[in-house]
Design an enzyme around this catalytic site. Structure first.
Site, PDB file in Angstrom:
ATOM      1  N   ASP A   1      -1.333  10.963  -5.394  1.00  0.00           N
ATOM      2  CA  ASP A   1      -1.882  12.038  -6.223  1.00  0.00           C
ATOM      3  C   ASP A   1      -2.599  13.112  -5.408  1.00  0.00           C
ATOM      4  O   ASP A   1      -2.952  12.909  -4.245  1.00  0.00           O
ATOM      5  CB  ASP A   1      -2.901  11.466  -7.200  1.00  0.00           C
ATOM      6  CG  ASP A   1      -4.198  11.055  -6.487  1.00  0.00           C
ATOM      7  OD1 ASP A   1      -4.116  10.368  -5.450  1.00  0.00           O
ATOM      8  OD2 ASP A   1      -5.291  11.432  -6.956  1.00  0.00           O
TER       9      ASP A   1
ATOM     10  N   GLU B   1       0.849  -1.198   0.000  1.00  0.00           N
ATOM     11  CA  GLU B   1       0.000   0.000   0.000  1.00  0.00           C
ATOM     12  C   GLU B   1       0.884   1.247   0.000  1.00  0.00           C
ATOM     13  O   GLU B   1       2.010   1.228   0.501  1.00  0.00           O
ATOM     14  CB  GLU B   1      -0.902  -0.062   1.258  1.00  0.00           C
ATOM     15  CG  GLU B   1      -1.784   1.121   1.516  1.00  0.00           C
ATOM     16  CD  GLU B   1      -2.873   1.348   0.475  1.00  0.00           C
ATOM     17  OE1 GLU B   1      -2.564   1.314  -0.725  1.00  0.00           O
ATOM     18  OE2 GLU B   1      -4.031   1.610   0.864  1.00  0.00           O
ATOM     19  N   ASP B   2       0.348   2.337  -0.534  1.00  0.00           N
ATOM     20  CA  ASP B   2       1.122   3.589  -0.542  1.00  0.00           C
ATOM     21  C   ASP B   2       1.102   4.250   0.830  1.00  0.00           C
ATOM     22  O   ASP B   2       2.136   4.638   1.359  1.00  0.00           O
ATOM     23  CB  ASP B   2       0.617   4.559  -1.628  1.00  0.00           C
ATOM     24  CG  ASP B   2      -0.882   4.863  -1.532  1.00  0.00           C
ATOM     25  OD1 ASP B   2      -1.603   4.226  -0.731  1.00  0.00           O
ATOM     26  OD2 ASP B   2      -1.347   5.750  -2.279  1.00  0.00           O
TER      27      ASP B   2
ATOM     28  N   PHE C   1      -1.133  16.273   4.243  1.00  0.00           N
ATOM     29  CA  PHE C   1      -1.393  15.680   2.925  1.00  0.00           C
ATOM     30  C   PHE C   1      -0.106  15.633   2.102  1.00  0.00           C
ATOM     31  O   PHE C   1       0.572  16.640   1.935  1.00  0.00           O
ATOM     32  CB  PHE C   1      -2.464  16.484   2.181  1.00  0.00           C
ATOM     33  CG  PHE C   1      -2.900  15.816   0.916  1.00  0.00           C
ATOM     34  CD1 PHE C   1      -3.845  14.793   0.940  1.00  0.00           C
ATOM     35  CD2 PHE C   1      -2.347  16.181  -0.299  1.00  0.00           C
ATOM     36  CE1 PHE C   1      -4.230  14.154  -0.226  1.00  0.00           C
ATOM     37  CE2 PHE C   1      -2.728  15.546  -1.475  1.00  0.00           C
ATOM     38  CZ  PHE C   1      -3.669  14.537  -1.442  1.00  0.00           C
TER      39      PHE C   1
ATOM     40  N   ASP D   1      -3.749   5.832   6.312  1.00  0.00           N
ATOM     41  CA  ASP D   1      -4.167   7.107   6.901  1.00  0.00           C
ATOM     42  C   ASP D   1      -5.103   6.791   8.079  1.00  0.00           C
ATOM     43  O   ASP D   1      -4.658   6.538   9.184  1.00  0.00           O
ATOM     44  CB  ASP D   1      -4.832   7.918   5.790  1.00  0.00           C
ATOM     45  CG  ASP D   1      -5.198   9.327   6.192  1.00  0.00           C
ATOM     46  OD1 ASP D   1      -4.493   9.911   7.012  1.00  0.00           O
ATOM     47  OD2 ASP D   1      -6.210   9.860   5.680  1.00  0.00           O
TER      48      ASP D   1
ATOM     49  N   LYS E   1       0.370   7.466   8.736  1.00  0.00           N
ATOM     50  CA  LYS E   1       0.166   8.630   9.616  1.00  0.00           C
ATOM     51  C   LYS E   1      -0.406   8.101  10.927  1.00  0.00           C
ATOM     52  O   LYS E   1      -1.632   8.019  11.072  1.00  0.00           O
ATOM     53  CB  LYS E   1      -0.831   9.605   8.992  1.00  0.00           C
ATOM     54  CG  LYS E   1      -0.397  10.224   7.674  1.00  0.00           C
ATOM     55  CD  LYS E   1      -1.503  11.129   7.148  1.00  0.00           C
ATOM     56  CE  LYS E   1      -1.237  11.607   5.756  1.00  0.00           C
ATOM     57  NZ  LYS E   1      -2.425  12.222   5.136  1.00  0.00           N
TER      58      LYS E   1
END
Ligand code: 5GP
Length: 176
Positions: free
Chosen positions: A160, A100-101, A153, A104, A132
């Site tokens: 993106d 996963e990138d 962010f 959150d 995070k």
């Protein structure tokens, strides 16, 4: 400083540091999976760059696939339910590493892990580039996390802003 659509971003983590951290997390995977043959599943779209760099460090035999989540309004009282699409391999009795990138709130991963387990995976672990920790809203066991970041962010290196900015090799953070 770069501008993507209406927002300005500044460098947060350079490409060199990203690559060092990816090599380090790959070393941990190389030890843990030395005698296994897992399937890595990159979650689209954001993980494509991380997955491509990560697998180049891996020394154990593995397959790699990419899958996507589709969001839809379910009938659950919790509201949004997400469904995994695009997974073509049979993962029954296989060790799965979700690539996963960013984690959150953790809601995406907490939806996904049970779906893999329901398909009969022998083990399911999460390997994320970024996390995070302050934003986590659900209990989630993230065994492999390359970099913990602040609650801001970020964009670039696959991530993106409104569809743009995935191409940058460094990671940027919003600055206005
Ligand atoms: P979660 O379900 O953990 O709240 O969200 C995970 C997804 O939200 C990520 O896969 C990513 O698509 C998106 N996301 C969360 N934080 C960020 C961020 O800082 N930047 C970008 N570009 N996407 C984010």
């Amino acid at each position: 400083m770069i501008q993507v659509k209406d927002k300005k971003f500044e460098i947060s983590i350079t490409s060199e540091v990203l690559q060092e951290k990816i090599a380090a997390i790959a070393e941990v995977l190389n030890k843990d999976y030395a005698d296994k043959t897992p399937i890595l599943v990159g979650i689209l779209n954001g993980s494509f760059m991380f997955a491509a760099d990560l697998v180049r460090h891996l020394t154990f035999p593995h397959e790699i696939q990419f899958a996507k989540f589709s969001s839809y309004e379910g009938m659950e009282t919790t509201g949004k339910v997400k469904q995994l699409i695009g997974l073509t391999s049979d993962i029954k009795d296989r060790d799965v590493i979700i690539v996963e990138d960013i984690v959150d709130t953790g809601i995406t991963m907490s939806n996904l892990v049970p779906q893999f387990k329901a398909k009969g995976a022998k083990s399911v672990e999460i390997c994320t580039l970024l996390m995070k920790p302050e934003k986590l809203q659900v209990p989630l066991d993230v065994k492999y996390c390359a970099i913990k970041i602040e609650n801001l962010f970020v964009l670039g290196y696959g991530l993106d802003y409104d569809g743009f900015g995935r191409n940058y090799k460094d990671l940027y953070v919003v600055c206005d």
